[in-house]
Design a protein around this motif. Structure first.
Motif, PDB file in Angstrom:
ATOM      1  N   HIS A  60     -33.735  50.801 -94.821  1.00  0.00           N
ATOM      2  CA  HIS A  60     -33.798  50.881 -96.341  1.00  0.00           C
ATOM      3  C   HIS A  60     -34.574  52.128 -97.072  1.00  0.00           C
ATOM      4  O   HIS A  60     -34.450  52.754 -97.955  1.00  0.00           O
ATOM      5  CB  HIS A  60     -34.375  49.649 -96.953  1.00  0.00           C
ATOM      6  CG  HIS A  60     -34.739  49.646 -98.186  1.00  0.00           C
ATOM      7  ND1 HIS A  60     -33.771  49.313 -99.146  1.00  0.00           N
ATOM      8  CD2 HIS A  60     -35.992  49.600 -99.104  1.00  0.00           C
ATOM      9  CE1 HIS A  60     -34.381  49.316-100.363  1.00  0.00           C
ATOM     10  NE2 HIS A  60     -35.785  49.686-100.270  1.00  0.00           N
ATOM     11  N   VAL A  61     -36.099  52.090 -96.365  1.00  0.00           N
ATOM     12  CA  VAL A  61     -36.952  52.978 -96.936  1.00  0.00           C
ATOM     13  C   VAL A  61     -36.571  54.379 -96.600  1.00  0.00           C
ATOM     14  O   VAL A  61     -36.393  55.257 -97.631  1.00  0.00           O
ATOM     15  CB  VAL A  61     -38.235  52.737 -96.180  1.00  0.00           C
ATOM     16  CG1 VAL A  61     -39.209  53.701 -96.602  1.00  0.00           C
ATOM     17  CG2 VAL A  61     -38.682  51.237 -96.758  1.00  0.00           C
ATOM     18  N   PRO A  62     -36.003  54.983 -95.665  1.00  0.00           N
ATOM     19  CA  PRO A  62     -35.510  56.299 -95.463  1.00  0.00           C
ATOM     20  C   PRO A  62     -34.265  56.505 -96.470  1.00  0.00           C
ATOM     21  O   PRO A  62     -34.375  57.642 -96.950  1.00  0.00           O
ATOM     22  CB  PRO A  62     -35.001  56.495 -94.049  1.00  0.00           C
ATOM     23  CG  PRO A  62     -35.833  55.398 -93.341  1.00  0.00           C
ATOM     24  CD  PRO A  62     -36.181  54.060 -94.382  1.00  0.00           C
ATOM     25  N   SER A  63     -33.528  55.397 -96.590  1.00  0.00           N
ATOM     26  CA  SER A  63     -32.466  55.868 -97.526  1.00  0.00           C
ATOM     27  C   SER A  63     -32.687  56.057 -98.778  1.00  0.00           C
ATOM     28  O   SER A  63     -32.364  56.386 -99.619  1.00  0.00           O
ATOM     29  CB  SER A  63     -31.231  54.967 -97.318  1.00  0.00           C
ATOM     30  OG  SER A  63     -31.991  53.631 -97.199  1.00  0.00           O
ATOM     31  N   ALA A  64     -33.925  55.183 -99.129  1.00  0.00           N
ATOM     32  CA  ALA A  64     -34.292  55.168-100.665  1.00  0.00           C
ATOM     33  C   ALA A  64     -35.273  56.568-100.875  1.00  0.00           C
ATOM     34  O   ALA A  64     -34.839  57.225-101.997  1.00  0.00           O
ATOM     35  CB  ALA A  64     -35.475  54.020-100.795  1.00  0.00           C
ATOM     36  N   TRP A  65     -35.900  56.981 -99.923  1.00  0.00           N
ATOM     37  CA  TRP A  65     -36.369  58.315-100.160  1.00  0.00           C
ATOM     38  C   TRP A  65     -35.332  59.381-100.194  1.00  0.00           C
ATOM     39  O   TRP A  65     -35.471  60.236-100.894  1.00  0.00           O
ATOM     40  CB  TRP A  65     -37.182  58.571 -98.773  1.00  0.00           C
ATOM     41  CG  TRP A  65     -38.718  57.988 -98.787  1.00  0.00           C
ATOM     42  CD1 TRP A  65     -39.044  57.487 -99.766  1.00  0.00           C
ATOM     43  CD2 TRP A  65     -39.411  57.876 -97.724  1.00  0.00           C
ATOM     44  NE1 TRP A  65     -40.542  56.649 -99.605  1.00  0.00           N
ATOM     45  CE2 TRP A  65     -40.543  57.035 -98.088  1.00  0.00           C
ATOM     46  CE3 TRP A  65     -39.324  58.066 -96.324  1.00  0.00           C
ATOM     47  CZ2 TRP A  65     -41.596  56.754 -97.316  1.00  0.00           C
ATOM     48  CZ3 TRP A  65     -40.325  57.720 -95.578  1.00  0.00           C
ATOM     49  CH2 TRP A  65     -41.644  57.243 -95.962  1.00  0.00           C
ATOM     50  N   MET A  66     -34.346  59.270 -99.486  1.00  0.00           N
ATOM     51  CA  MET A  66     -33.572  60.315 -99.459  1.00  0.00           C
ATOM     52  C   MET A  66     -32.638  60.347-100.561  1.00  0.00           C
ATOM     53  O   MET A  66     -32.227  61.483-101.035  1.00  0.00           O
ATOM     54  CB  MET A  66     -32.276  60.120 -98.035  1.00  0.00           C
ATOM     55  CG  MET A  66     -32.818  60.112 -96.690  1.00  0.00           C
ATOM     56  SD  MET A  66     -33.640  61.941 -96.580  1.00  0.00           S
ATOM     57  CE  MET A  66     -32.173  62.941 -97.038  1.00  0.00           C
ATOM     58  N   SER A  67     -32.259  59.119-101.049  1.00  0.00           N
ATOM     59  CA  SER A  67     -31.498  58.948-102.457  1.00  0.00           C
ATOM     60  C   SER A  67     -32.232  60.057-103.502  1.00  0.00           C
ATOM     61  O   SER A  67     -31.652  60.653-104.313  1.00  0.00           O
ATOM     62  CB  SER A  67     -31.456  57.774-102.939  1.00  0.00           C
ATOM     63  OG  SER A  67     -32.646  57.056-103.255  1.00  0.00           O
ATOM     64  N   GLU A  68     -33.707  59.838-103.383  1.00  0.00           N
ATOM     65  CA  GLU A  68     -34.640  60.862-104.682  1.00  0.00           C
ATOM     66  C   GLU A  68     -34.382  62.003-104.216  1.00  0.00           C
ATOM     67  O   GLU A  68     -34.246  63.220-104.734  1.00  0.00           O
ATOM     68  CB  GLU A  68     -35.962  59.966-104.781  1.00  0.00           C
ATOM     69  CG  GLU A  68     -35.468  59.021-105.445  1.00  0.00           C
ATOM     70  CD  GLU A  68     -37.047  58.281-105.776  1.00  0.00           C
ATOM     71  OE1 GLU A  68     -38.171  58.821-105.650  1.00  0.00           O
ATOM     72  OE2 GLU A  68     -36.945  57.114-106.138  1.00  0.00           O
ATOM     73  N   PHE A  69     -34.720  62.330-102.886  1.00  0.00           N
ATOM     74  CA  PHE A  69     -34.584  64.068-102.258  1.00  0.00           C
ATOM     75  C   PHE A  69     -33.456  64.333-102.550  1.00  0.00           C
ATOM     76  O   PHE A  69     -33.359  65.608-103.071  1.00  0.00           O
ATOM     77  CB  PHE A  69     -34.919  63.556-100.762  1.00  0.00           C
ATOM     78  CG  PHE A  69     -34.971  65.111-100.014  1.00  0.00           C
ATOM     79  CD1 PHE A  69     -35.763  66.028-100.324  1.00  0.00           C
ATOM     80  CD2 PHE A  69     -33.665  65.543 -99.595  1.00  0.00           C
ATOM     81  CE1 PHE A  69     -35.672  67.241 -99.821  1.00  0.00           C
ATOM     82  CE2 PHE A  69     -33.456  66.650 -98.738  1.00  0.00           C
ATOM     83  CZ  PHE A  69     -34.728  67.688 -99.166  1.00  0.00           C
ATOM     84  N   VAL A  70     -32.327  63.801-102.402  1.00  0.00           N
ATOM     85  CA  VAL A  70     -31.067  64.456-102.516  1.00  0.00           C
ATOM     86  C   VAL A  70     -30.778  64.783-104.036  1.00  0.00           C
ATOM     87  O   VAL A  70     -30.238  65.638-104.249  1.00  0.00           O
ATOM     88  CB  VAL A  70     -29.716  63.568-101.803  1.00  0.00           C
ATOM     89  CG1 VAL A  70     -28.587  64.248-102.113  1.00  0.00           C
ATOM     90  CG2 VAL A  70     -30.068  63.415-100.313  1.00  0.00           C
ATOM     91  N   TYR A  71     -31.273  63.944-104.892  1.00  0.00           N
ATOM     92  CA  TYR A  71     -30.974  64.303-106.089  1.00  0.00           C
ATOM     93  C   TYR A  71     -31.612  65.394-106.711  1.00  0.00           C
ATOM     94  O   TYR A  71     -31.134  66.128-107.415  1.00  0.00           O
ATOM     95  CB  TYR A  71     -31.462  62.895-107.329  1.00  0.00           C
ATOM     96  CG  TYR A  71     -30.872  62.986-108.639  1.00  0.00           C
ATOM     97  CD1 TYR A  71     -29.803  62.310-108.916  1.00  0.00           C
ATOM     98  CD2 TYR A  71     -31.582  63.783-109.492  1.00  0.00           C
ATOM     99  CE1 TYR A  71     -29.285  62.617-110.208  1.00  0.00           C
ATOM    100  CE2 TYR A  71     -31.192  63.718-110.793  1.00  0.00           C
ATOM    101  CZ  TYR A  71     -29.907  63.357-110.927  1.00  0.00           C
ATOM    102  OH  TYR A  71     -29.489  63.328-112.306  1.00  0.00           O
ATOM    103  N   THR A  72     -32.931  65.463-106.056  1.00  0.00           N
ATOM    104  CA  THR A  72     -33.735  66.710-106.483  1.00  0.00           C
ATOM    105  C   THR A  72     -32.987  67.804-105.971  1.00  0.00           C
ATOM    106  O   THR A  72     -33.115  68.734-106.811  1.00  0.00           O
ATOM    107  CB  THR A  72     -35.027  66.559-105.444  1.00  0.00           C
ATOM    108  OG1 THR A  72     -35.598  65.104-106.063  1.00  0.00           O
ATOM    109  CG2 THR A  72     -36.021  67.528-106.315  1.00  0.00           C
ATOM    110  N   THR A  73     -32.729  67.889-104.721  1.00  0.00           N
ATOM    111  CA  THR A  73     -31.646  69.123-104.353  1.00  0.00           C
ATOM    112  C   THR A  73     -30.669  69.364-105.008  1.00  0.00           C
ATOM    113  O   THR A  73     -30.474  70.379-105.347  1.00  0.00           O
ATOM    114  CB  THR A  73     -31.186  68.588-102.845  1.00  0.00           C
ATOM    115  OG1 THR A  73     -32.110  67.749-102.172  1.00  0.00           O
ATOM    116  CG2 THR A  73     -30.571  69.811-102.040  1.00  0.00           C
TER     117      THR A  73
END
Lengths: 244, 209, 226
Positions: A60-73
Motif C-alpha cells: 500500500h505505502v509504496p503504491s501510494a507514494w508512486m501514485s503521487e510521484f508518477v503524477y508529478t512526472t
C-alpha cells in the motif's frame, strides 16, 4: 548545450534508450521487490496492535507514494513539452498516466483491504484514502481529456495543461481533506501510514519502494516505446526499426 | 540598410492535419496596394492558409511576417492592423447588427454609432441595423460582416469567400470595397471561387490539393 | 485611438451581460436546477428536521457547485460555434483580458444569483438566519473560484463532443476544496464556532485562483482554438 538537449529528446534516441534500459530496470525491480516481499511478509515481526494485517503496507505505502510521484512526472513532462515544444515530453506524459492511475487504484484497493480488519468496514473516509480517491479522479480526467480530441496533438497539449493545473491543486486538496477529516471525525480511529516503525519492518518497506520505482521505470520504458512508435509512424526511422 | 519591409511575407508554411499534409510549403509576399486572389479546388487549404496568415493557426513549419516582424512576436500591432472575415459571418444571433458591430469593432478602435451605421449603409445593410442577427438572411449577414471589415479601418484584409450568398448588387459592393481598399494603400488576400473582375491588378495564388 | 485593456474588459462584460439578459430563461435554468436539487434531498431522506439541518450545508453546496457548473459549459462554446471567438481572438486585445471579462461576467450573472436565492434554500433546509451571512459570503467566494476553475475546463473542452460531461469530470475534483471549506464554514456558523479559518482559506483560494487561472484558461483556449 541546447543542441545536446534536443538530441537527447529526439524520438529515435529516446526509443533506443528506453529499449536498452527496460531489461535492467525489470531485473533490479525483481530483486528489490523479492527482498522486500520476503523480508516484509516472512521475517518482519507482526505489529503489536494490528497483528499481521499491517503487512499490507508493503504494497500500500509504496503504491501510494508512486501514485503521487508518477503524477508529478506526468505534469513535469507535460510542462517541458508545452514550454519548449519537445514532443517526447507528451509521449512521456501519455505513457505515465495509465501507470499512475494503476498505482492509485492499487493503493486504494489495498487501503480498503486493510480497513476491513481495522475499522470493520472497507471504506471509512480516511483522509489519505480520500485524497487518493480524488487523485484517481484527476488521473481519469487527464486520460479522458487526452482521448477526447480527434486531433491527438491537441489532446496531448490539453491533457498536459490539465495535469499541471491538477499538480498545483494536489497539495490544496490534500490539506483540505485533512482539515475536513479533523472536523468531522474523532482522532481515535487508527490512521493508515506513518507508524513508528522498527528496523526489521522498515528495510523491506524501503526495498519495496525502490523496487516499485524500478518497476515503474521498466513499464514506463515499455509504454514509451509504444507511444514513440505510434507518434512517429510516418517517419523513416520507425520503418527501419520495425523491419530490422 | 534597406528600408524596413512593409506588407506581409509568408515563408514556406507547412501545415499537417493529422497525417494529411495540407499546406506544402506555401510562400508569398504581399505589399500594400496589392490584392491576392487565392483559389484552388475544395480541400486545397485555402481557408487553412488564411487562418495561418491571420495568426489563428500556428503552422508546424514556416513563418508569417508583418512589416518584417513575426506575427507571433508583434501580435498586438498586427491584429490592430488586421480585419479577418471568416466564411461564417461570426454574428451573435441575439445581438442586433449594430451591437454585433459595436462589440467586435469596439475592441480594435473607438467608434461611434453613426460611423458604424455609415459602414452598414455602405454595404447595403443599413436597414438591418436594429434587427437581431438571427432574423437576417444569409446575404444580409454577409453584408453585416463586410461592414464590420470596413469599420475596422484595417490595412490588411483577409476575406474568406466574401461573395458567398450575395446577389449581383451585393457582389458589386464587395468589388467596389476591394478596389477602394487597394487604391487607398491597403492590401488584401481574398479566397474566392469565382473570377475577380476588378479595376485593379489582381495577383493569383493557386493552391494544389 | 486604440482601446485600452480596461476599456476592452468592460466592453466584453457589457457584451456578455447583454447576451445573457436577451435569454432570461437561460439565466433562470441554473437557479431552478439549484432549487430542484435541494428539494431532492429532503424527499430522498426521511423528513427529520434535525437530520436535515445536519446535512444542510453539504446539500446546499453540492447543489450550488453542480448548478454553476451547468452553465459553465457554454462559457466559450457559443462563441466558438458561431465564429465570434475568432473575432475576439484577433481583436488586438490580450486574450487574457477577454477571458477574464467573460469569466467575471459569468460569475456576475450566475454566482451572484445563487448567492441571492441561497437564503430561500437555506430556510427550507433549516439553516438558522444567524448563519446566513457566512453562508452567502462563502458561496460568493466559492462560486467565483469555481467560475475560474470552470473557465480552464471550458477552455480545454471546446472542441470536444459531449464536452459538458468531460467538463464536470475534470473540474469537480479540483473543486473539492471549495466544497470542503464552503460547507465547513456554513456548518461552523450553524454550530456557533469560529468560522474565520474556513473563510480565510476560501478567500485565499479565491485570490490564488483569480491570479493564476486567467493565464491557465488563456493557455487552454489557445490549445483548443489554434
Amino acid at each position: 548545450m541546447w543542441t545536446w538537449f534536443y538530441k537527447l529528446a529526439s524520438p529515435p534516441y529516446v526509443y533506443g534508450v528506453a529499449a536498452a534500459l527496460m531489461p535492467w530496470f525489470l531485473g533490479f525491480a525483481a530483486i528489490a521487490i523479492g527482498y522486500g516481499l520476503i523480508g516484509g511478509l516472512v521475517f518482519a515481526p507482526p505489529d503489536y496492535q494490528q497483528g499481521d494485517a499491517f503487512r499490507i503496507i508493503y504494497v500500500h505505502v509504496p503504491s501510494a507514494w508512486m501514485s503521487e510521484f508518477v503524477y508529478t512526472t506526468m505534469a513535469v513532462a507535460g510542462a517541458i513539452a508545452l514550454i519548449w515544444r519537445i514532443k517526447v515530453g507528451f509521449a512521456v506524459a501519455g505513457a505515465s498516466a495509465p501507470i499512475g492511475a494503476s498505482f492509485t487504484l492499487l493503493a486504494l484497493v489495498t487501503g480498503s483491504m486493510w480497513g476491513k480488519p481495522m475499522w470493520g468496514t472497507y471504506w471509512a473516509w480516511d483522509p489519505r484514502l480520500t485524497s487518493e480517491l480524488i487523485l484517481l479522479f484527476l488521473y481519469v480526467g487527464v486520460m479522458s481529456l487526452r482521448s477526447a480530441f480527434e486531433d491527438p496533438a491537441r489532446g496531448d497539449r490539453a491533457a498536459a495543461l490539465l495535469a499541471i493545473v491538477g499538480a498545483v491543486n494536489i497539495p490544496i486538496i490534500h490539506y483540505s481533506v485533512v482539515w475536513w477529516n479533523s472536523l468531522h471525525q474523532a482522532a481515535t480511529v487508527a490512521k493508515l501510514g506513518k507508524p513508528s516503525i522498527e528496523g526489521s519492518m522498515l528495510w523491506p518497506l524501503l526495498s519495496m519502494f525502490v523496487g516499485f520505482m524500478l518497476f515503474h521505470g521498466a513499464v514506463l520504458c515499455l509504454r514509451l516505446q509504444g507511444e514513440v512508435l505510434n507518434r512517429e509512424r510516418q517517419s523513416a526511422w520507425v520503418r527501419e526499426a520495425i523491419n530490422s | 540598410m534597406a528600408t524596413a519591409p512593409d506588407g506581409l511575407a509568408v515563408e514556406q508554411v507547412h501545415v499537417w492535419r493529422g497525417d494529411r499534409h495540407v499546406l506544402q510549403g506555401v510562400s508569398i509576399d504581399v505589399h500594400p496596394r496589392e490584392l491576392v486572389h487565392i483559389s484552388g479546388p475544395n480541400g486545397s487549404g485555402k481557408t487553412t492558409l488564411l487562418r495561418v496568415i491571420s495568426g489563428l493557426l500556428r503552422p508546424e513549419q514556416g513563418s508569417v511576417r508583418w512589416q518584417g516582424q513575426s506575427i507571433v512576436r508583434s501580435r498586438t500591432q498586427y491584429q490592430a492592423a488586421l480585419a479577418y472575415a471568416a466564411h461564417e459571418p461570426a454574428l451573435k444571433g441575439d445581438l442586433t447588427a449594430l451591437e454585433n458591430m459595436r462589440f467586435a469593432v469596439g475592441l480594435k478602435r473607438r467608434t461611434s454609432a453613426s460611423e458604424l451605421q455609415a459602414a452598414l449603409d455602405r454595404t447595403g445593410a443599413g436597414g438591418c441595423a436594429d434587427l437581431p442577427a438571427r432574423v437576417l438572411s444569409a446575404g444580409q449577414r454577409r453584408r453585416v460582416s463586410l461592414a464590420r471589415v470596413l469599420a475596422m479601418r484595417a490595412s490588411v484584409w483577409l476575406l474568406d469567400e466574401p461573395y458567398a450568398n450575395l446577389d449581383a448588387a451585393g457582389s458589386a459592393v464587395v468589388s467596389q470595397m476591394l478596389q477602394d481598399h487597394v487604391r487607398d494603400g491597403g492590401l488584401a488576400l481574398v479566397v474566392a471561387h469565382r473570377d475577380l473582375s476588378l479595376d485593379c491588378a489582381v495577383r493569383r495564388l493557386e493552391l494544389k490539393p | 485611438m486604440s482601446v485600452g485593456a480596461w476599456e476592452a474588459f468592460f466592453l466584453v462584460i457589457l457584451r456578455e451581460m447583454r447576451l445573457s439578459f436577451r435569454r432570461p430563461e437561460q439565466l433562470l435554468q441554473p437557479l431552478v436546477f439549484f432549487l430542484i436539487v435541494t428539494t431532492l434531498f429532503p424527499l430522498g431522506l426521511n423528513l427529520q428536521l434535525s437530520l436535515l439541518r445536519d446535512m444542510a450545508p453539504g446539500v446546499l453546496w453540492v447543489a450550488a457547485l453542480l448548478s454553476s457548473l451547468l452553465s459553465l459549459d457554454s462559457l466559450f462554446k457559443g462563441d466558438a460555434d458561431d465564429g465570434t471567438l475568432e473575432q475576439l481572438t484577433l481583436s488586438g486585445q490580450s486574450l487574457t483580458v477577454i477571458v477574464a471579462a467573460k469569466t467575471v461576467a459569468h460569475w456576475l450573472v450566475t454566482g451572484i444569483a445563487l448567492v441571492v436565492v441561497s437564503p430561500v434554500v437555506g430556510t427550507a433546509l433549516g439553516i438558522p438566519t444567524s448563519a446566513f451571512a457566512t453562508m452567502m459570503l462563502s458561496l460568493a467566494l466559492g462560486t467565483l473560484t469555481l467560475s475560474w476553475l470552470g473557465a480552464i475546463g471550458a477552455g480545454l473542452t471546446i472542441g470536444v463532443r459531449r464536452g459538458n460531461v468531460l467538463l464536470s469530470l475534470i473540474v469537480l475534483p479540483l473543486a473539492m476544496p471549495l466544497l470542503i471549506f464552503g460547507a465547513g464554514a456554513t456548518d461552523r456558523a450553524m454550530s456557533g464556532t469560529s468560522v474565520a479559518g474556513a473563510l480565510y482559506f476560501l478567500a485565499a483560494l479565491c485570490v490564488f485562483t483569480c491570479t493564476l487561472a486567467p493565464f491557465a484558461a488563456t493557455a487552454a483556449l489557445r490549445i483548443t482554438v489554434e
